[in-house]
Design a protein around this motif. Structure first.
Motif, PDB file in Angstrom:
ATOM      1  N   ARG A 161       4.412   6.617  -0.774  1.00 27.81           N
ATOM      2  CA  ARG A 161       4.001   7.781  -1.562  1.00 27.81           C
ATOM      3  C   ARG A 161       4.798   9.024  -1.146  1.00 27.81           C
ATOM      4  N   ASP A 162       4.805   9.291   0.158  1.00 26.45           N
ATOM      5  CA  ASP A 162       5.502  10.469   0.659  1.00 26.45           C
ATOM      6  C   ASP A 162       7.008  10.349   0.522  1.00 26.45           C
TER       7      ASP A 162
ATOM      8  N   ASP B 166       0.834  -1.193   0.000  1.00 25.96           N
ATOM      9  CA  ASP B 166       0.000   0.000   0.000  1.00 25.96           C
ATOM     10  C   ASP B 166       0.875   1.252   0.000  1.00 25.96           C
TER      11      ASP B 166
ATOM     12  N   GLY C 119       1.183  11.708   5.131  1.00 24.41           N
ATOM     13  CA  GLY C 119       1.459  10.495   5.894  1.00 24.41           C
ATOM     14  C   GLY C 119       2.805  10.490   6.580  1.00 24.41           C
TER      15      GLY C 119
ATOM     16  N   ASP D 128       0.225   4.079   0.900  1.00 26.34           N
ATOM     17  CA  ASP D 128      -0.032   4.925   2.064  1.00 26.34           C
ATOM     18  C   ASP D 128       0.079   4.171   3.392  1.00 26.34           C
ATOM     19  N   ARG D 129       0.678   2.999   3.362  1.00 20.01           N
ATOM     20  CA  ARG D 129       0.905   2.229   4.588  1.00 20.01           C
ATOM     21  C   ARG D 129       2.026   2.889   5.382  1.00 20.01           C
TER      22      ARG D 129
ATOM     23  N   THR E 179       5.566   7.031   4.332  1.00 25.58           N
ATOM     24  CA  THR E 179       4.927   6.064   3.435  1.00 25.58           C
ATOM     25  C   THR E 179       5.704   6.004   2.122  1.00 25.58           C
TER      26      THR E 179
END
Length: 347
Positions: free
Chosen positions: A243-244, A45, A198, A47-48, A241
Motif C-alpha cells: 500500500r505504502d 496483504d 507502514g 499492509d504486510r 508495504t
C-alpha cells in the motif's frame, strides 16, 4: 474480473508456485488510457510489512533532494564539506592521487565517485560484509564502514560502480544537516507527510519487531539478519508495504516530494552499473533489448533490492510495479515477473 487482471493474476500465481520464491507480495497499478480503465491488482496483504533492501536508497535520495531544495546542500560541493568530523582519506583515488575530499554529493548519488562497496565488494581480509553476515549476523557503525572501505581497492572515479559505502555517507550528511537520526528524518520528511503508516527505518531499537516482517530467504534457508538490517539505514534498512510502496513511488515521480526540476536532473546522465541496470542521480533504471521483452519497449525507473524487491515505474506506459519475492539467491526472479506483469497491465 477483466482479461488484463486475469492474465496478471495467472502470472503472479505461476511465480508464487515457483519453489525458489519466498513470500510473494506484488502490486501492479496502471493508469486509465482512452477506453482502457485504470487497473490495480495485488497479491498478498497490502499492509504486510517487508524489508525493501536497496529501495531504501530512494528514501535517501528524497532527503538529499529536499535538502537541496531548502538551499542547505549543494550537490556539486565535495561531500567531505558536510562531514568535517569524518576522516575520508583513502576512499577515492584518481591517477594515484587521493581525491576523497573532492568527490561531490552528485557523484556519490550517481555511484560515480570511485568509492568501493563495503557491503558486497571484495575485501582484502576475506569474505565480503554480506557473506560474513550470512554466516553470523552482526552490526556495524559509520566508523566501521569508513574503515573497511579505506582498506578496499577504490573504483575509477567517473565510472559507474554501485557503492553502498556512498549511501551510508549520504545518510551521514542527512543526519548532520538535520540534527537528528536518519530514521527521524525519513519520518518527518516522507512518511508523515504522505501518511505512510507502514513505512519506517528499522534500527537497533526495533530488534524486537523483526519477526513482524516477511521472511527473506537465501535459497531454501530462512534468513535472520536483524543486526545487519538495523545497520543499513538508507542503504537498505527500510520497511514498507504494498500500500505504502505505490503511494511513495507515485509521490516520488509526481513532484510531491521535491521540485520537478530535480527529478529531471535525476533522470539524465544514465550510466551502467551492472547489466542490465543503469543509474542516473539517485535513481536506478532497468531496461532490456526489445527482443528479450516480447518486442515491447520498457524503461523501468525507480529502484530494486537484492532480496527480490522492485519499486519501479515504466516511463513509457505509466505502469507502477511494487513487490518482493523475498529471495536473496535468485536475483533474476523479480525482474522476470515485473516485465511480464507490466506487459500485461500495459496491453
Amino acid at each position: 474480473m477483466t482479461d488484463r487482471e486475469q492474465r496478471i493474476r495467472r502470472l503472479i500465481a505461476k511465480s508464487d508456485a515457483d519453489r525458489r520464491t519466498g513470500e510473494l507480495l506484488w502490486r501492479v497499478v496502471a493508469p486509465a488510457k482512452g477506453d482502457t480503465p485504470a487497473l490495480d491488482v495485488h497479491h498478498g496483504d497490502l499492509d504486510r510489512p517487508f524489508f525493501v533492501a536497496s529501495v531504501s536508497k530512494l528514501f535517501t535520495t528524497v532527503c538529499i533532494a529536499q535538502l537541496r531544495d531548502e538551499g542547505r546542500l549543494d550537490w556539486d560541493a565535495p561531500i567531505a564539506d558536510y562531514l568535517p568530523d569524518l576522516d575520508l582519506s583513502g576512499q577515492a583515488v584518481e591517477g594515484g592521487r587521493d581525491v576523497s575530499r573532492e568527490i561531490t554529493v552528485r557523484e556519490v548519488l550517481g555511484h560515480t565517485a570511485g568509492l568501493a562497496d563495503f557491503f558486497e565488494g571484495p575485501r582484502p581480509d576475506g569474505p565480503n560484509t554480506l557473506e560474513r553476515a550470512l554466516d553470523t549476523d552482526f552490526a556495524w557503525s559509520e566508523a566501521d564502514v569508513v574503515e573497511w572501505s579505506r582498506a578496499m581497492t577504490p573504483a575509477r572515479r567517473g565510472r559507474g560502480l554501485y557503492s553502498d559505502t556512498g549511501f551510508q555517507l549520504l545518510d551521514s550528511v542527512i543526519t548532520r544537516l538535520d540534527g537528528r537520526s536518519f530514521a527521524e528524518s525519513v519520518r518527518a520528511r516522507i512518511t508523515e507527510p504522505l501518511g505512510l503508516a507502514g513505512t519506517w527505518v528499522f534500527t537497533l531499537d526495533d530488534l524486537d519487531r523483526f519477526d513482524e516482517m516477511a521472511v527473506i530467504r537465501h535459497g531454501d534457508r530462512d534468513l535472520r539478519l536483524p543486526l545487519l538490517l538495523a545497520s543499513c539505514g538508507g542503504q537498505g534498512g527500510i520497511v514498507s508495504t504494498l500500500r505504502d510502496g505505490v503511494t511513495f513511488l507515485q509521490a516520488f515521480f509526481d513532484g510531491s516530494l521535491f521540485t520537478a526540476g530535480l527529478l529531471d536532473e535525476m533522470l539524465t546522465d544514465w550510466h551502467r552499473i551492472f547489466s542490465p541496470l543503469e543509474y542516473g542521480t539517485g535513481v536506478m533504471r532497468f531496461r532490456l533489448p526489445a527482443v528479450l521483452t516480447g518486442f515491447r519497449s520498457f524503461s523501468f525507473e525507480g529502484h530494486s533490492g537484492a532480496s527480490g524487491v522492485v519499486f519501479y515505474r515504466d516511463a513509457r506506459s505509466g505502469v507502477f510495479v511494487v513487490g518482493t519475492v523475498n529471495q536473496l539467491a535468485q536475483r533474476q526472479l523479480p525482474y522476470q515477473l515485473m516485465i511480464r506483469t507490466a506487459a500485461a497491465a500495459a496491453s
